[in-house]
Design a protein around this motif. Structure first.
Motif, mmCIF file in Angstrom:
data_model
loop_
_atom_site.group_PDB
_atom_site.id
_atom_site.type_symbol
_atom_site.label_atom_id
_atom_site.label_comp_id
_atom_site.label_asym_id
_atom_site.label_seq_id
_atom_site.Cartn_x
_atom_site.Cartn_y
_atom_site.Cartn_z
ATOM 1 N N LEU A 1 -37.415 -64.069 -85.742
ATOM 2 C CA LEU A 1 -36.596 -62.924 -85.120
ATOM 3 C C LEU A 1 -35.110 -63.437 -85.378
ATOM 4 O O LEU A 1 -34.661 -62.378 -85.926
ATOM 5 N N ASN B 1 -43.370 -59.248 -78.423
ATOM 6 C CA ASN B 1 -43.195 -57.804 -77.215
ATOM 7 C C ASN B 1 -44.045 -58.128 -76.291
ATOM 8 O O ASN B 1 -43.717 -57.967 -74.983
ATOM 9 N N VAL C 1 -38.726 -56.475 -78.759
ATOM 10 C CA VAL C 1 -37.525 -57.373 -79.208
ATOM 11 C C VAL C 1 -37.033 -57.084 -80.331
ATOM 12 O O VAL C 1 -35.771 -57.695 -80.791
ATOM 13 N N GLY D 1 -34.475 -59.164 -77.625
ATOM 14 C CA GLY D 1 -35.018 -60.019 -78.801
ATOM 15 C C GLY D 1 -33.608 -61.226 -78.899
ATOM 16 O O GLY D 1 -33.932 -62.357 -79.162
ATOM 17 N N VAL E 1 -34.107 -63.797 -76.308
ATOM 18 C CA VAL E 1 -35.300 -64.861 -76.627
ATOM 19 C C VAL E 1 -34.881 -65.829 -77.290
ATOM 20 O O VAL E 1 -34.912 -67.029 -77.062
#
Lengths: 126, 126
Positions: free
Chosen positions: A38, A69, A76, A95, A98
């Motif tokens: 990410l 997801n 995300v 995202g 997270v």
């Protein structure tokens, strides 16, 4: 209890640390690999570019994004039009959330674990 | 930031939690599988019995014990005479220390992570 001494002050030796994995229940797991991906997508602006930077196949990178997801229950990553490989990608607010929570949990857990990690690392023959 | 709501109060859903792995440096790692094995050896008084309880081959159980010895730098299990499979086994003080610190780090980390884990678990379509 065995005699404890501090870990060798050897510059080549990394400091002991904790790695974490979040289990949100129902098989929804978030670990360091997905979070690194990410972050790389955020920097890179592209899923394929992020995958390459992490030496991961495009397919694998997409699978991890899909798993995230599912874990979070929201997308995300947002992809721009231009086709699967063509367009850019950017993180959604979910995202970003997270990453922020994962890194904060990691830092806080390492802080509370530091003393015990040091003791375990220093267990050596007396 | 996406709108957050608490995770569904569904009794069937497990509470979100953190799982941890200790990295003592130099490739010396201690995770949940090794700690469960140590605990089972303590309860069971035998490496083969502990392996059976965890559906693990005897060879695999010994490999994990050896990896723990290496990680900690001291033996974590003491075997009685009577041959490799014949005699009993018990935890050394170092073995007890590993369990104690690991479980304490796990509990403390989960405590500091609880709020953020709850938020992540509650990220759902608005």
């Amino acid at each position: 209890m065995p005699r404890l001494r501090p870990a060798a002050a050897d510059g080549a030796e990394e400091a002991p640390r904790l790695s974490i994995r979040l289990d949100l229940g129902g098989g929804r797991r978030i670990g360091p690999g997905k979070v690194r991906l990410l972050e790389e997508i955020g920097r890179n602006g592209s899923i394929s570019g992020a995958g390459r930077a992490l030496r991961m196949s495009y397919r694998r990178a997409w699978e991890l994004v899909e798993a995230l997801n599912q874990a979070v229950g929201r997308p995300v990553v947002e992809t721009a039009t231009g086709g699967a490989r063509g367009g850019g990608a950017r993180l959604t607010p979910a995202g970003e959330t997270v990453i922020r929570h994962y890194r904060a949990i990691e830092a806080e857990s390492n802080r509370v674990a530091a003393g015990r990690l040091g003791e375990l690392s220093g267990l050596r023959p007396g």
